[in-house]
Design a protein around this motif. Sequence first.
Motif, PDB file in Angstrom:
ATOM      1  N   LEU A  84       0.807  -1.223   0.000  1.00 37.54           N
ATOM      2  CA  LEU A  84       0.000   0.000   0.000  1.00 37.54           C
ATOM      3  C   LEU A  84       0.836   1.268   0.000  1.00 37.54           C
ATOM      4  O   LEU A  84       0.275   2.368   0.081  1.00 37.54           O
ATOM      5  N   ALA A  85       2.145   1.160  -0.106  1.00 33.37           N
ATOM      6  CA  ALA A  85       3.017   2.335   0.032  1.00 33.37           C
ATOM      7  C   ALA A  85       2.694   3.393  -1.015  1.00 33.37           C
ATOM      8  O   ALA A  85       2.616   4.596  -0.696  1.00 33.37           O
ATOM      9  N   GLU A  86       2.520   2.997  -2.266  1.00 34.21           N
ATOM     10  CA  GLU A  86       2.221   3.979  -3.304  1.00 34.21           C
ATOM     11  C   GLU A  86       0.864   4.622  -3.066  1.00 34.21           C
ATOM     12  O   GLU A  86       0.714   5.849  -3.182  1.00 34.21           O
ATOM     13  N   SER A  87      -0.118   3.825  -2.714  1.00 37.50           N
ATOM     14  CA  SER A  87      -1.449   4.360  -2.423  1.00 37.50           C
ATOM     15  C   SER A  87      -1.398   5.329  -1.254  1.00 37.50           C
ATOM     16  O   SER A  87      -2.029   6.395  -1.282  1.00 37.50           O
ATOM     17  N   ASP A  88      -0.657   4.971  -0.210  1.00 40.53           N
ATOM     18  CA  ASP A  88      -0.519   5.862   0.948  1.00 40.53           C
ATOM     19  C   ASP A  88       0.076   7.206   0.539  1.00 40.53           C
ATOM     20  O   ASP A  88      -0.343   8.263   1.037  1.00 40.53           O
ATOM     21  N   GLN A  89       1.058   7.180  -0.367  1.00 39.78           N
ATOM     22  CA  GLN A  89       1.678   8.414  -0.829  1.00 39.78           C
ATOM     23  C   GLN A  89       0.685   9.266  -1.602  1.00 39.78           C
ATOM     24  O   GLN A  89       0.611  10.494  -1.420  1.00 39.78           O
ATOM     25  N   LEU A  90      -0.096   8.646  -2.474  1.00 42.24           N
ATOM     26  CA  LEU A  90      -1.093   9.388  -3.251  1.00 42.24           C
ATOM     27  C   LEU A  90      -2.153  10.003  -2.337  1.00 42.24           C
ATOM     28  O   LEU A  90      -2.586  11.137  -2.548  1.00 42.24           O
ATOM     29  N   VAL A  91      -2.567   9.272  -1.328  1.00 41.86           N
ATOM     30  CA  VAL A  91      -3.546   9.803  -0.370  1.00 41.86           C
ATOM     31  C   VAL A  91      -2.948  10.973   0.396  1.00 41.86           C
ATOM     32  O   VAL A  91      -3.602  12.000   0.607  1.00 41.86           O
ATOM     33  N   ALA A  92      -1.686  10.841   0.822  1.00 44.21           N
ATOM     34  CA  ALA A  92      -1.032  11.919   1.579  1.00 44.21           C
ATOM     35  C   ALA A  92      -0.961  13.194   0.751  1.00 44.21           C
ATOM     36  O   ALA A  92      -1.164  14.301   1.269  1.00 44.21           O
ATOM     37  N   GLU A  93      -0.664  13.053  -0.537  1.00 43.09           N
ATOM     38  CA  GLU A  93      -0.606  14.229  -1.418  1.00 43.09           C
ATOM     39  C   GLU A  93      -1.977  14.886  -1.532  1.00 43.09           C
ATOM     40  O   GLU A  93      -2.086  16.118  -1.542  1.00 43.09           O
ATOM     41  N   ILE A 122      -6.946   6.265  -4.147  1.00 41.72           N
ATOM     42  CA  ILE A 122      -7.207   7.250  -3.089  1.00 41.72           C
ATOM     43  C   ILE A 122      -8.596   7.090  -2.456  1.00 41.72           C
ATOM     44  O   ILE A 122      -8.857   7.708  -1.424  1.00 41.72           O
ATOM     45  N   VAL A 123      -9.472   6.305  -3.033  1.00 38.45           N
ATOM     46  CA  VAL A 123     -10.760   6.005  -2.382  1.00 38.45           C
ATOM     47  C   VAL A 123     -10.529   4.789  -1.500  1.00 38.45           C
ATOM     48  O   VAL A 123     -10.618   3.643  -1.944  1.00 38.45           O
ATOM     49  N   ARG A 124     -10.199   5.026  -0.238  1.00 37.26           N
ATOM     50  CA  ARG A 124      -9.739   3.981   0.672  1.00 37.26           C
ATOM     51  C   ARG A 124     -10.583   3.953   1.939  1.00 37.26           C
ATOM     52  O   ARG A 124     -10.718   4.955   2.636  1.00 37.26           O
ATOM     53  N   VAL A 125     -11.137   2.786   2.236  1.00 34.17           N
ATOM     54  CA  VAL A 125     -11.927   2.630   3.452  1.00 34.17           C
ATOM     55  C   VAL A 125     -11.047   2.871   4.672  1.00 34.17           C
ATOM     56  O   VAL A 125      -9.903   2.435   4.744  1.00 34.17           O
ATOM     57  N   GLY A 126     -11.569   3.637   5.625  1.00 29.60           N
ATOM     58  CA  GLY A 126     -10.833   3.953   6.838  1.00 29.60           C
ATOM     59  C   GLY A 126      -9.784   5.023   6.664  1.00 29.60           C
ATOM     60  O   GLY A 126      -9.112   5.406   7.626  1.00 29.60           O
ATOM     61  N   VAL A 127      -9.634   5.519   5.437  1.00 38.44           N
ATOM     62  CA  VAL A 127      -8.624   6.542   5.153  1.00 38.44           C
ATOM     63  C   VAL A 127      -9.290   7.784   4.566  1.00 38.44           C
ATOM     64  O   VAL A 127      -9.161   8.889   5.095  1.00 38.44           O
ATOM     65  N   THR A 128      -9.996   7.624   3.454  1.00 33.72           N
ATOM     66  CA  THR A 128     -10.702   8.755   2.845  1.00 33.72           C
ATOM     67  C   THR A 128     -12.217   8.616   2.935  1.00 33.72           C
ATOM     68  O   THR A 128     -12.938   9.566   2.651  1.00 33.72           O
ATOM     69  N   PHE A 129     -12.714   7.446   3.297  1.00 36.80           N
ATOM     70  CA  PHE A 129     -14.131   7.300   3.644  1.00 36.80           C
ATOM     71  C   PHE A 129     -14.265   6.260   4.741  1.00 36.80           C
ATOM     72  O   PHE A 129     -13.434   5.356   4.876  1.00 36.80           O
ATOM     73  N   GLY A 130     -15.284   6.448   5.569  1.00 33.47           N
ATOM     74  CA  GLY A 130     -15.508   5.526   6.673  1.00 33.47           C
ATOM     75  C   GLY A 130     -16.646   4.565   6.379  1.00 33.47           C
ATOM     76  O   GLY A 130     -17.540   4.855   5.576  1.00 33.47           O
ATOM     77  N   PHE A 131     -16.629   3.429   7.049  1.00 32.42           N
ATOM     78  CA  PHE A 131     -17.694   2.439   6.910  1.00 32.42           C
ATOM     79  C   PHE A 131     -17.914   1.759   8.249  1.00 32.42           C
ATOM     80  O   PHE A 131     -16.964   1.304   8.900  1.00 32.42           O
ATOM     81  N   ASP A 132     -19.186   1.718   8.655  1.00 30.48           N
ATOM     82  CA  ASP A 132     -19.574   1.025   9.880  1.00 30.48           C
ATOM     83  C   ASP A 132     -20.988   0.504   9.677  1.00 30.48           C
ATOM     84  O   ASP A 132     -21.949   1.270   9.669  1.00 30.48           O
ATOM     85  N   ARG A 133     -21.128  -0.803   9.505  1.00 32.93           N
ATOM     86  CA  ARG A 133     -22.449  -1.370   9.211  1.00 32.93           C
ATOM     87  C   ARG A 133     -23.425  -1.240  10.368  1.00 32.93           C
ATOM     88  O   ARG A 133     -24.638  -1.339  10.180  1.00 32.93           O
ATOM     89  N   SER A 134     -22.905  -0.965  11.575  1.00 35.11           N
ATOM     90  CA  SER A 134     -23.785  -0.805  12.735  1.00 35.11           C
ATOM     91  C   SER A 134     -24.168   0.651  12.987  1.00 35.11           C
ATOM     92  O   SER A 134     -24.918   0.951  13.910  1.00 35.11           O
ATOM     93  N   ARG A 135     -23.674   1.559  12.162  1.00 38.14           N
ATOM     94  CA  ARG A 135     -23.914   2.984  12.332  1.00 38.14           C
ATOM     95  C   ARG A 135     -25.349   3.332  11.968  1.00 38.14           C
ATOM     96  O   ARG A 135     -25.899   2.846  10.982  1.00 38.14           O
ATOM     97  N   ASP A 136     -25.984   4.198  12.764  1.00 35.70           N
ATOM     98  CA  ASP A 136     -27.320   4.676  12.430  1.00 35.70           C
ATOM     99  C   ASP A 136     -27.266   5.506  11.154  1.00 35.70           C
ATOM    100  O   ASP A 136     -26.347   6.293  10.946  1.00 35.70           O
ATOM    101  N   GLY A 137     -28.279   5.374  10.318  1.00 37.56           N
ATOM    102  CA  GLY A 137     -28.308   6.125   9.076  1.00 37.56           C
ATOM    103  C   GLY A 137     -27.349   5.525   8.064  1.00 37.56           C
ATOM    104  O   GLY A 137     -27.218   4.311   7.945  1.00 37.56           O
TER     105      GLY A 137
END
Length: 227
Positions: A84-93, A122-137
């Motif tokens: 994931l090193a390259e992806s991490d770099q792209l997200v950081a930028e 750069i569309v990464r779960v837990g990095v640029t978007f969150g996901f929680d199946r138990s979350r309301d809404g």
Amino acid sequence: MNERLRLGSDEDRANDCNWVNYSMLGIGVSPLGASADGRVSVGVSGGAAARISLGAQRRKFSSSWIDAAFTPREHRSPAQSARLAESDQLVAELLAADLLVIGAPMYNFGLPSQLKAWIDNIVRVGVTFGFDRSRDGEPYWPMLPRGKRLVILSARGDYGYDPGGRLAAMNLVESSLQVPLDYVGLTDSHAIAIEYDEFADERLAASIATAEQATDELVNELASTYS
């Protein structure tokens, strides 16, 4: 992306803009590699700017990349972190930028594969978007900091791809960037395009002039935000 479409001229930026409180990330695509990529040019007086040329790179995805991306950071193996090193770099930028400028030429009605691969990185779960199946809404939510802006500069061989145009339904370029970036929290976007590129006649010249005027107006709008 056409060399002639720029986000403001050097002289205009020097005279009219002093953007000292922002950072910009410019992304360009050229099938011939970085040496041929002069298509997105955003120079400023002050501020910090970075530029990525995706060139002829092909970022390949595999089950190992997916496994690593969906493994919590604290549980990743060294091999997964390296994957994931390259992806991490792209997200950081992306995270470091206030203004994102993408040169996105139309290839067969959609994005060049390099830009699609950048989106997938750069569309990464837990990095640029969150996901929680138990979350309301909604179980998904954006994680990018607010206030970022997106500018898409495009070039099209044919004409009529803008909303209401004869080929509007066939234009997959802007939406292929705006939808996923909106999903992660980058909701403020602007798009400017040159058309008639394959015709090389007075219609192309008129389209270039219109696009250049639109970029000048956008530069002034952005300058009022970042100055």
